[in-house]
Scaffold this motif. Sequence first.
Motif, short mmCIF file in Angstrom:
data_model
loop_
_atom_site.label_atom_id
_atom_site.label_comp_id
_atom_site.label_asym_id
_atom_site.label_seq_id
_atom_site.Cartn_x
_atom_site.Cartn_y
_atom_site.Cartn_z
N ASP A 186 33.31 -18.37 9.68
CA ASP A 186 32.26 -17.87 10.57
C ASP A 186 30.95 -17.57 9.85
O ASP A 186 30.00 -17.10 10.46
N GLN A 187 30.88 -17.84 8.57
CA GLN A 187 29.72 -17.45 7.78
C GLN A 187 28.53 -18.41 7.88
O GLN A 187 27.42 -18.04 7.53
N GLY A 188 28.72 -19.60 8.38
CA GLY A 188 27.66 -20.62 8.40
C GLY A 188 26.31 -20.14 8.91
O GLY A 188 25.30 -20.25 8.21
N PRO A 189 26.25 -19.60 10.13
CA PRO A 189 24.94 -19.16 10.65
C PRO A 189 24.33 -18.03 9.82
O PRO A 189 23.11 -17.95 9.67
N TYR A 190 25.17 -17.17 9.27
CA TYR A 190 24.68 -16.06 8.45
C TYR A 190 24.16 -16.56 7.11
O TYR A 190 23.13 -16.10 6.63
N LEU A 191 24.86 -17.52 6.52
CA LEU A 191 24.38 -18.10 5.26
C LEU A 191 23.05 -18.81 5.47
O LEU A 191 22.15 -18.73 4.62
N HIS A 192 22.93 -19.48 6.60
CA HIS A 192 21.66 -20.15 6.91
C HIS A 192 20.52 -19.12 7.02
O HIS A 192 19.45 -19.30 6.44
N ALA A 193 20.78 -18.04 7.77
CA ALA A 193 19.75 -17.00 7.94
C ALA A 193 19.38 -16.37 6.60
O ALA A 193 18.19 -16.13 6.33
#
Length: 103
Positions: free
Chosen positions: A80-87
Amino acid sequence: MPAPAQACRADSSEFDPDRGWRLHPQVAVRPEPFGALLYHFGTRKLSFLKNRTILAVARSLGDHPDVRSACRAAGLADCDQGPYLHALGVLADSKMLVLQEVQ
C-alpha cells in the motif's frame, strides 16, 4: 551526439525510499483536518499533505533508518506504500525533505 550533462548526472538527492530522509530544518508543519500544510522558509514553497497518514510518515521520517520503515510504522503495508512513496518523492524534489546525515 552525447546526452545533455544534466541527464547524465546522478543527483545525490534523488529520492530513494531505502535511504533515510527527514523534513528539511526550514520546513514548518501546520496540521489541518485534511492533512497538513508544509511551508519551506528557505524556498518559500508551500505543499499540501492530503491525509493524516502521510503527515504521520513525514513527521516520523527522522526516527527511522529509511522511508519504508517509517511507512510501516504508520501502519502502511508494503503493498500500500506506492502512493505515499510517490508523494514523499515529490516532497524530496521540492526540497521539503532532505537526506539524513550518515552518523
